[in-house]
Design an enzyme around this catalytic site. Structure first.
Site, PDB file in Angstrom:
ATOM      1  N   LYS A 105       0.819  -1.222   0.000  1.00 62.61           N
ATOM      2  CA  LYS A 105       0.000   0.000   0.000  1.00 62.61           C
ATOM      3  C   LYS A 105       0.852   1.272   0.000  1.00 62.61           C
ATOM      4  CE  LYS A 105      -2.157  -1.210   3.821  1.00 62.61           C
ATOM      5  NZ  LYS A 105      -1.754  -2.605   3.995  1.00 62.61           N
ATOM      6  N   THR A 106       1.827   1.313   0.901  1.00 61.48           N
ATOM      7  CA  THR A 106       2.631   2.525   1.040  1.00 61.48           C
ATOM      8  C   THR A 106       3.383   2.836  -0.245  1.00 61.48           C
ATOM      9  OG1 THR A 106       2.876   2.238   3.427  1.00 61.48           O
ATOM     10  CG2 THR A 106       4.522   3.590   2.321  1.00 61.48           C
ATOM     11  N   GLU A 147      -3.534   5.985   1.434  1.00 56.39           N
ATOM     12  CA  GLU A 147      -3.312   4.594   1.805  1.00 56.39           C
ATOM     13  C   GLU A 147      -4.504   4.149   2.650  1.00 56.39           C
ATOM     14  OE1 GLU A 147      -0.033   2.023   4.368  1.00 56.39           O
ATOM     15  OE2 GLU A 147       0.589   3.822   3.273  1.00 56.39           O
TER      16      GLU A 147
END
Length: 465
Positions: free
Chosen positions: A121-122, A165
Site C-alpha cells: 500500500k505505502t 493509503e
C-alpha cells in the site's frame, strides 16, 4: 476557518500524533490552517516536522496536554482505553474521532484514489503521489511512510486529486468513498482482528462497495486472494473492474520485468500498445505496484504515456528497501517487511540485485505476538532465502505478550528450513555480531516493522571501525 477544514477539525488533538497515519492527517490539517495539537510517547523527527508546520506536540501522555477548547480528539486503533488524554476528553465531552473518519473528512469533495491490500500500500500510494506531482497535478496525499524525495508522508495540494493509503488492519478502510480503489492483494494477516480469509474477503468487499457509482476498481490478476475477490465482485453494474498483472487475460498485462541492478524496466500491454518505463526500486513486486499505480491514474483520465514517464521519478519510500549507507564494502539496506510474503519478496529482490558471490545477511525483528503465533513457520522459511540471519526478540507494538510465543518459534522454523540463524536478545549487540559476519561485497538487510530500523547507522559505524 480556512477553507477545506471540517468544523470538527478546527482545533484537533491527536493522541499518538507521531504515528505514520496520524501524523499525515495532522500535517494536512495544519497546512489547511487548523490549530493542531497532540502528544506522542517519544521525541522524533516527525514531531519536529509537525512543530515546524505550526502544530503543538507534547511528549508523553497526560490529561493536561488536552486543551479545554479542543474541537475533537483523534485516535487510532492503537490507543488504549485508559489513556489519560482520552479520559480527559470524556470529562470535557470532547468528541472522539477515529483517524479513518478524520481522513475521510479531508477527502470529501475531491477525486480520491484509495490504495488497499495486505502488502504494497505505502509504495503504491507513494508512486502515485510522486507521479501526479511530477505531472503538475498537485495532489493531496496521505501515506504510511515518508517519501525518499520530499521526505514527508502527507501533503495538502491545490489539485482535485487525493491519494490515500487505505488500511484494512482494523477495517477502517471501509470509511472511504473513492473514485478509484486499488486492491493489490488479499491475504490473512492482522490475526487479532480477522480469524479467517472469509472475514478478509467480506471486509474488502465492503471497502470496494464504497466506491462511488461509476468508479473503478484496479485489482491484481495474479494474486490468488485478489483473483477470488474479483470473482466475487464481478457483475456489479456501477463498478468498472480493471485487472493488472502477468496473467494473459489482464486488462493491463505485464509483458516483461527486467532487473537492472537496483532498478527495474517494465513493459506492459495497455489498450493494444506496448509501454515501457523504469521503476527506480528493485524487485518484481515493486514493478507490479507501479503497474497498479499506472492503471489507477489512467482510470482518472490521465494519459498512460505521461504517467509512465512520471512514475520513473519515484525514488522510493523510507524503510522500503532503503539504502542506509555503505561501509567497508558492505551495503546496509532497510526493509519494513514483517509478513512472510513481504519478507520473501524483498529477499528475492535483494538476491537478484546482489553482485555474484556476495552474501545476503538479515537482521530480522518479528512484529506482534499475534502475527508470530500464526506465521512463525512461514517467517522462518522466508529467512532461509538469506545466507545468514540474526533474529531479535518480538517487537510488541500495541500488544501484550502471549505465553509461549517468542522469536524462538521463528528460529526453530528457519533452522528446520536449513537456514543459518543467530538469536540476539540484546539489540545493542547486533552491530558487533553483524560486523563479525559481513565482508566486502555483502548486503545487510535490517528487516521488520519495529525499531530494528534504528540499527542501520550503528551497523555502519561499527563496520567503519
Amino acid at each position: 476557518m480556512a477553507p477545506g477544514i471540517p468544523t470538527a477539525m478546527e482545533r484537533p488533538h491527536f493522541i499518538g500524533i507521531g504515528g505514520a497515519g496520524m501524523s499525515g492527517i495532522a500535517k494536512i490539517l495544519t497546512q489547511r490552517g487548523a490549530k493542531v495539537a497532540g502528544s506522542d510517547a517519544k521525541e522524533s523527527e516527525t514531531a519536529q516536522a509537525l512543530r515546524a508546520l505550526g502544530a503543538t506536540v507534547h511528549i508523553g501522555h497526560a490529561a493536561t496536554h488536552l486543551a479545554d477548547d479542543a474541537s475533537c480528539v483523534v485516535v487510532s486503533s492503537a490507543i488504549r482505553a485508559d489513556n489519560p488524554e482520552l479520559a480527559r476528553a470524556a470529562e470535557l465531552s470532547v468528541p472522539v474521532v477515529h483517524r479513518s473518519d478524520a481522513l475521510a473528512s479531508l477527502m470529501g469533495g475531491l477525486r480520491s484514489i484509495a490504495v488497499a491490500g495486505t502488502h504494497g500500500k505505502t509504495t503504491t500510494t507513494s508512486m502515485l503521489a510522486v507521479a501526479l506531482t511530477e505531472l503538475g497535478l498537485d495532489p493531496s496525499y496521505a501515506i504510511g511512510g515518508d517519501l525518499a524525495g520530499p521526505g514527508t508522508n502527507a501533503q495538502h495540494g491545490a489539485g482535485d486529486i487525493f491519494v490515500a493509503e487505505a488500511d484494512e488492519s482494523d477495517r477502517s478502510f471501509q470509511k472511504y468513498d473513492p473514485e478509484v480503489a486499488i486492491v493489490l492483494n488479499a491475504e490473512l494477516d492482522h490475526h487479532a482482528n480477522y480469524s479467517s480469509m472469509e472475514e478478509i474477503y467480506e471486509s474488502f468487499e465492503t471497502f470496494v462497495g464504497k466506491v462511488v457509482p461509476g468508479g473503478t476498481l484496479v485489482i491484481s490478476a495474479d494474486q490468488p486472494g485478489a483473483v477470488e475477490l474479483a470473482s466475487r465482485l464481478s457483475g456489479r453494474s456501477a463498478l468498472t473492474i480493471v485487472t493488472y498483472g502477468a496473467d494473459a487475460t489482464a486488462d493491463v498485462c505485464v509483458h516483461k520485468v527486467t532487473a537492472r541492478g537496483l532498478t527495474s524496466e517494465v513493459t506492459v500491454l495497455l489498450d493494444g500498445r506496448f509501454l515501457t518505463f523504469t521503476v527506480s526500486v528493485p524487485g518484481r513486486h515493486y514493478a507490479l505496484n507501479a503497474v497498479a499505480a499506472l492503471a489507477a491514474g489512467v482510470a482518472l483520465g490521465i494519459p498512460a504515456h505521461n504517467l509512465a514517464s512520471a512514475l520513473g521519478k519515484y525514488t522510493g519510500v523510507k524503510r522500503r528497501l532503503q539504502l542506509k549507507g555503505e561501509a567497508a564494502g558492505v551495503q546496509v539496506i532497510d526493509s519494513y517487511a514483517h509478513h512472510p510474503t513481504e519478507m520473501t519478496a524483498d529477499l528475492e529482490a535483494m538476491r537478484a540485485a546482489a553482485a555474484p558471490g556476495s552474501r545476503l545477511l538479515v537482521v530480522f525483528q518479528p512484529h506482534l505476538f499475534s502475527r508470530t503465533q500464526e506465521l512463525a513457520t512461514e517467517m522462518g522459511q522466508a529467512l532461509a532465502l538469506a545466507d545468514a540471519s540474526v533474529v531479535l526478540d518480538i517487537y510488541p507494538a500495541r500488544e501484550d505478550p502471549v505465553p509461549g510465543v517468542t522469536s524462538a518459534l521463528i528460529i526453530d522454523a528457519a533452522k528446520a528450513a536449513g537456514a543459518e540463524v543467530t538469536a540476539v536478545h540484546d539489540k545493542s549487540a547486533v552491530p558487533e555480531v553483524v560486523a563479525g559476519m559481513a565482508g566486502p561485497g555483502d548486503l545487510v538487510l535490517t528487516m521488520g516493522a519495529g525499531d530494528v530500523t534504528d540499527l542501520g547507522p550503528h551497523i555502519l559505524a561499527r563496520l567503519t571501525d
